[in-house]
Design a protein around this motif. Sequence first.
Motif, PDB file in Angstrom:
ATOM      1  N   ILE A 107      12.781  -6.151   5.728  1.00  0.00           N
ATOM      2  CA  ILE A 107      11.567  -6.675   6.343  1.00  0.00           C
ATOM      3  C   ILE A 107      11.892  -7.378   7.656  1.00  0.00           C
ATOM      4  O   ILE A 107      11.162  -7.268   8.650  1.00  0.00           O
ATOM      5  CB  ILE A 107      10.844  -7.639   5.386  1.00  0.00           C
ATOM      6  CG1 ILE A 107      10.304  -6.872   4.174  1.00  0.00           C
ATOM      7  CG2 ILE A 107       9.708  -8.361   6.094  1.00  0.00           C
ATOM      8  CD1 ILE A 107       9.252  -5.828   4.510  1.00  0.00           C
ATOM      9  N   VAL A 126      -0.276  -7.255   9.638  1.00  0.00           N
ATOM     10  CA  VAL A 126      -0.054  -6.041   8.860  1.00  0.00           C
ATOM     11  C   VAL A 126      -1.237  -5.809   7.931  1.00  0.00           C
ATOM     12  O   VAL A 126      -1.832  -6.757   7.398  1.00  0.00           O
ATOM     13  CB  VAL A 126       1.264  -6.140   8.053  1.00  0.00           C
ATOM     14  CG1 VAL A 126       1.180  -7.229   6.987  1.00  0.00           C
ATOM     15  CG2 VAL A 126       1.610  -4.793   7.440  1.00  0.00           C
ATOM     16  N   THR A 128      -2.548  -3.300   4.575  1.00  0.00           N
ATOM     17  CA  THR A 128      -2.079  -2.431   3.497  1.00  0.00           C
ATOM     18  C   THR A 128      -3.269  -2.007   2.650  1.00  0.00           C
ATOM     19  O   THR A 128      -4.370  -2.552   2.774  1.00  0.00           O
ATOM     20  CB  THR A 128      -1.054  -3.149   2.594  1.00  0.00           C
ATOM     21  OG1 THR A 128      -1.687  -4.279   1.977  1.00  0.00           O
ATOM     22  CG2 THR A 128       0.158  -3.605   3.378  1.00  0.00           C
ATOM     23  N   THR A 130      -4.679  -2.130  -1.047  1.00  0.00           N
ATOM     24  CA  THR A 130      -4.488  -2.973  -2.225  1.00  0.00           C
ATOM     25  C   THR A 130      -5.254  -2.403  -3.412  1.00  0.00           C
ATOM     26  O   THR A 130      -6.476  -2.200  -3.331  1.00  0.00           O
ATOM     27  CB  THR A 130      -4.966  -4.412  -1.957  1.00  0.00           C
ATOM     28  OG1 THR A 130      -4.269  -4.936  -0.829  1.00  0.00           O
ATOM     29  CG2 THR A 130      -4.717  -5.307  -3.171  1.00  0.00           C
ATOM     30  N   CYS A 159       4.102   2.447   9.049  1.00  0.00           N
ATOM     31  CA  CYS A 159       5.406   2.461   8.377  1.00  0.00           C
ATOM     32  C   CYS A 159       5.244   3.066   6.991  1.00  0.00           C
ATOM     33  O   CYS A 159       4.452   2.577   6.177  1.00  0.00           O
ATOM     34  CB  CYS A 159       5.971   1.042   8.281  1.00  0.00           C
ATOM     35  SG  CYS A 159       6.423   0.313   9.875  1.00  0.00           S
ATOM     36  N   THR A 161       7.070   4.639   3.410  1.00  0.00           N
ATOM     37  CA  THR A 161       8.258   4.552   2.572  1.00  0.00           C
ATOM     38  C   THR A 161       8.965   5.905   2.507  1.00  0.00           C
ATOM     39  O   THR A 161       8.323   6.957   2.514  1.00  0.00           O
ATOM     40  CB  THR A 161       7.899   4.103   1.153  1.00  0.00           C
ATOM     41  OG1 THR A 161       6.877   4.960   0.624  1.00  0.00           O
ATOM     42  CG2 THR A 161       7.392   2.665   1.152  1.00  0.00           C
ATOM     43  N   CYS A 171       8.961   4.181  10.533  1.00  0.00           N
ATOM     44  CA  CYS A 171       7.871   3.634  11.333  1.00  0.00           C
ATOM     45  C   CYS A 171       7.733   4.414  12.638  1.00  0.00           C
ATOM     46  O   CYS A 171       8.747   4.758  13.256  1.00  0.00           O
ATOM     47  CB  CYS A 171       8.122   2.159  11.647  1.00  0.00           C
ATOM     48  SG  CYS A 171       8.353   1.111  10.179  1.00  0.00           S
ATOM     49  N   ASP A 236       1.906   1.669  -0.703  1.00  0.00           N
ATOM     50  CA  ASP A 236       3.245   1.212  -0.315  1.00  0.00           C
ATOM     51  C   ASP A 236       3.524   1.411   1.171  1.00  0.00           C
ATOM     52  O   ASP A 236       4.649   1.240   1.627  1.00  0.00           O
ATOM     53  CB  ASP A 236       4.324   1.895  -1.146  1.00  0.00           C
ATOM     54  CG  ASP A 236       4.291   3.417  -1.046  1.00  0.00           C
ATOM     55  OD1 ASP A 236       3.417   3.942  -0.319  1.00  0.00           O
ATOM     56  OD2 ASP A 236       5.126   4.079  -1.692  1.00  0.00           O
ATOM     57  N   ASN A 237       2.488   1.767   1.940  1.00  0.00           N
ATOM     58  CA  ASN A 237       2.638   1.906   3.387  1.00  0.00           C
ATOM     59  C   ASN A 237       2.156   0.638   4.087  1.00  0.00           C
ATOM     60  O   ASN A 237       1.358  -0.124   3.531  1.00  0.00           O
ATOM     61  CB  ASN A 237       1.826   3.098   3.908  1.00  0.00           C
ATOM     62  CG  ASN A 237       2.509   4.432   3.629  1.00  0.00           C
ATOM     63  OD1 ASN A 237       2.264   5.406   4.323  1.00  0.00           O
ATOM     64  ND2 ASN A 237       3.358   4.512   2.599  1.00  0.00           N
ATOM     65  N   LEU A 238       2.638   0.445   5.323  1.00  0.00           N
ATOM     66  CA  LEU A 238       2.253  -0.726   6.115  1.00  0.00           C
ATOM     67  C   LEU A 238       1.692  -0.250   7.448  1.00  0.00           C
ATOM     68  O   LEU A 238       2.213   0.699   8.038  1.00  0.00           O
ATOM     69  CB  LEU A 238       3.453  -1.639   6.348  1.00  0.00           C
ATOM     70  CG  LEU A 238       4.214  -2.118   5.113  1.00  0.00           C
ATOM     71  CD1 LEU A 238       5.463  -2.903   5.534  1.00  0.00           C
ATOM     72  CD2 LEU A 238       3.323  -2.975   4.231  1.00  0.00           C
ATOM     73  N   TRP A 240       0.777  -1.879  11.170  1.00  0.00           N
ATOM     74  CA  TRP A 240       0.886  -3.041  12.033  1.00  0.00           C
ATOM     75  C   TRP A 240      -0.045  -2.867  13.231  1.00  0.00           C
ATOM     76  O   TRP A 240      -0.048  -1.817  13.873  1.00  0.00           O
ATOM     77  CB  TRP A 240       2.311  -3.220  12.521  1.00  0.00           C
ATOM     78  CG  TRP A 240       3.322  -3.423  11.430  1.00  0.00           C
ATOM     79  CD1 TRP A 240       4.040  -2.453  10.793  1.00  0.00           C
ATOM     80  CD2 TRP A 240       3.703  -4.661  10.833  1.00  0.00           C
ATOM     81  NE1 TRP A 240       4.858  -3.017   9.835  1.00  0.00           N
ATOM     82  CE2 TRP A 240       4.675  -4.372   9.838  1.00  0.00           C
ATOM     83  CE3 TRP A 240       3.337  -5.997  11.034  1.00  0.00           C
ATOM     84  CZ2 TRP A 240       5.265  -5.357   9.060  1.00  0.00           C
ATOM     85  CZ3 TRP A 240       3.913  -6.978  10.260  1.00  0.00           C
ATOM     86  CH2 TRP A 240       4.873  -6.660   9.291  1.00  0.00           C
TER      87      TRP A 240
END
Length: 245
Positions: A107, A126, A128, A130, A159, A161, A171, A236-238, A240
């Motif tokens: 991170i 960020v 995500t 949920t 980003c 996984t 990313c 599980d992705n981000l 930004w």
Amino acid sequence: MSMIMIIQHHPMHHMDPALNVFFTPKDLKLGKTMPIYFSKNDPSTSPRILPREEAASIPFSISKLPYILEFFSFTQDSPQAKAIEFTLTQCELEPIKVEAKFCAASIESMLDLVGALFGSSTKFKVLTTTQHKKLTTLLQNYTVLEALKEILAPKMIGCHTMPYPYAVFYCHSQESENRIYQVLLGCENGERVEAAAVCHFDTSKSASEWDPSHVAFNVFGVQPGSCPVCHFFPADNLVWVPLPA
């Protein structure tokens, strides 16, 4: 083109269920129901996120593949070895001309690299997806209950996984006409998902990533540049995005 039309021409049982993440901006209206695939997000089975110091102590290079396989006790012909080789290869590919990309194994390194791409003086946050509780079915019909927020994001960093013994994020960022959405979705069994989604409004060939073979165009049955392409992000992705100055 609405999602209803897409599903009529491309029935769910005729395509990979995991492709039910694409939609168009017109689908983001209250009461709209559409089939969406969300992968299960089970932290107990997800690769753990390493602190920067530990991640930095383990080689992360395709040239070190034999050492990495020995370090994690994987045989060369194992499925895990193939997954590791795939991830290392993807992370070392040169980015296309208008793209910035990196792989982050912690991170802390991700935050450093995201900050460098946005600029040292830019604040960012960020987003995500949920899941309010563990999903029992991956592909379900969801109804749009509330469009929580829309964010204009000409510059964003997604980003994703990657398969690896510990958490690794691929990313990438391109400057284009993007809009990020946070959407509250619900289905008949009471499950709720607060989903992060992005709409790409420039899907022309000049946008580089949008070649005619892109899976989204196969799902929609259209050509590059003919319509915006939107998709939901897995849990599980981000994503930004920079904050307004």
